[in-house]
Design a protein around this motif. Structure first.
Motif, PDB file in Angstrom:
ATOM      1  N   SER A   1       0.854  -1.188   0.000  1.00  0.00           N
ATOM      2  CA  SER A   1       0.000   0.000   0.000  1.00  0.00           C
ATOM      3  C   SER A   1       0.889   1.236   0.000  1.00  0.00           C
TER       4      SER A   1
ATOM      5  N   THR B   1       0.877   3.615   2.141  1.00  0.00           N
ATOM      6  CA  THR B   1       1.370   3.822   3.508  1.00  0.00           C
ATOM      7  C   THR B   1       2.546   2.901   3.811  1.00  0.00           C
TER       8      THR B   1
ATOM      9  N   ASP C   1      -7.234  -3.215  -2.864  1.00  0.00           N
ATOM     10  CA  ASP C   1      -7.031  -4.258  -1.848  1.00  0.00           C
ATOM     11  C   ASP C   1      -8.414  -4.812  -1.501  1.00  0.00           C
TER      12      ASP C   1
ATOM     13  N   ASP D   1      -9.465  -4.537   2.111  1.00  0.00           N
ATOM     14  CA  ASP D   1      -9.760  -3.182   2.588  1.00  0.00           C
ATOM     15  C   ASP D   1      -9.869  -2.291   1.353  1.00  0.00           C
TER      16      ASP D   1
ATOM     17  N   ARG E   1      -7.824   0.906   0.491  1.00  0.00           N
ATOM     18  CA  ARG E   1      -6.390   0.866   0.177  1.00  0.00           C
ATOM     19  C   ARG E   1      -6.155   0.496  -1.281  1.00  0.00           C
TER      20      ARG E   1
END
Length: 158
Positions: A58, A60, A91, A94, A97
């Motif tokens: 991701s 992040t 993703d 989630d 993401r």
């Protein structure tokens, strides 16, 4: 007075000098890599290498691992996407993401970068010899010291 105003100001402006050195490295490396046929911005090569080693991170996770700000990583990824070197997938665990992957062109870019790395290392080795210090070792010691006690803490209590 020195021809270099910032140098004449001394240690208090060391951060400015580091930034300037960094910009010089990046600009010179960019020119070298472009001459070698690479298209990505030099600042994004650590991102490409990480995605080559660990696909599907991701934004992040990328930012955390290369220790750059989230906004800067988003900017770099945008540039890489425009160059068709990365692509994003949702993703499915989630849906907020986005996961980042190298494209086929991105994989070729990483291969070219790896081929250029010995020349980069040799240049740094030559610089280290010229200044009489292992530049990489000094940077690692600076990183470690600042991890233990940040500059902000050092400014509060010298």
């Amino acid at each position: 007075m020195s021809d270099d105003y910032i140098s004449s100001l001394g240690k208090a402006f060391l951060a400015h000098r580091f930034k300037r050195l960094s910009e010089t490295f990046v600009d010179d490396i960019q020119a070298f890599l472009q001459a070698a046929g690479l298209r990505a911005p030099a600042r994004a090569f650590s991102t490409l290498r990480l995605l080559s080693d660990t696909p599907g991170l991701s934004v992040t996770q990328l930012a955390d691992q290369i220790k750059l700000s989230h906004p800067l990583v988003i900017h770099l990824l945008s540039q890489l996407e425009t160059l068709d070197l990365v692509h994003f997938d949702i993703d499915y665990d989630d849906r907020r993401r986005r996961l980042v992957y190298l494209t086929e062109a991105g994989q070729v870019e990483v291969a070219r970068l790896k081929a250029a790395e010995p020349a980069l290392c040799a240049a740094y080795d030559g610089l280290s010899a010229e200044v009489g210090a292992d530049v990489m070792a000094v940077v690692e010691r600076l990183d470690a010291a600042l991890d233990k006690r940040s500059m902000a803490e050092r400014l509060k209590t010298p």
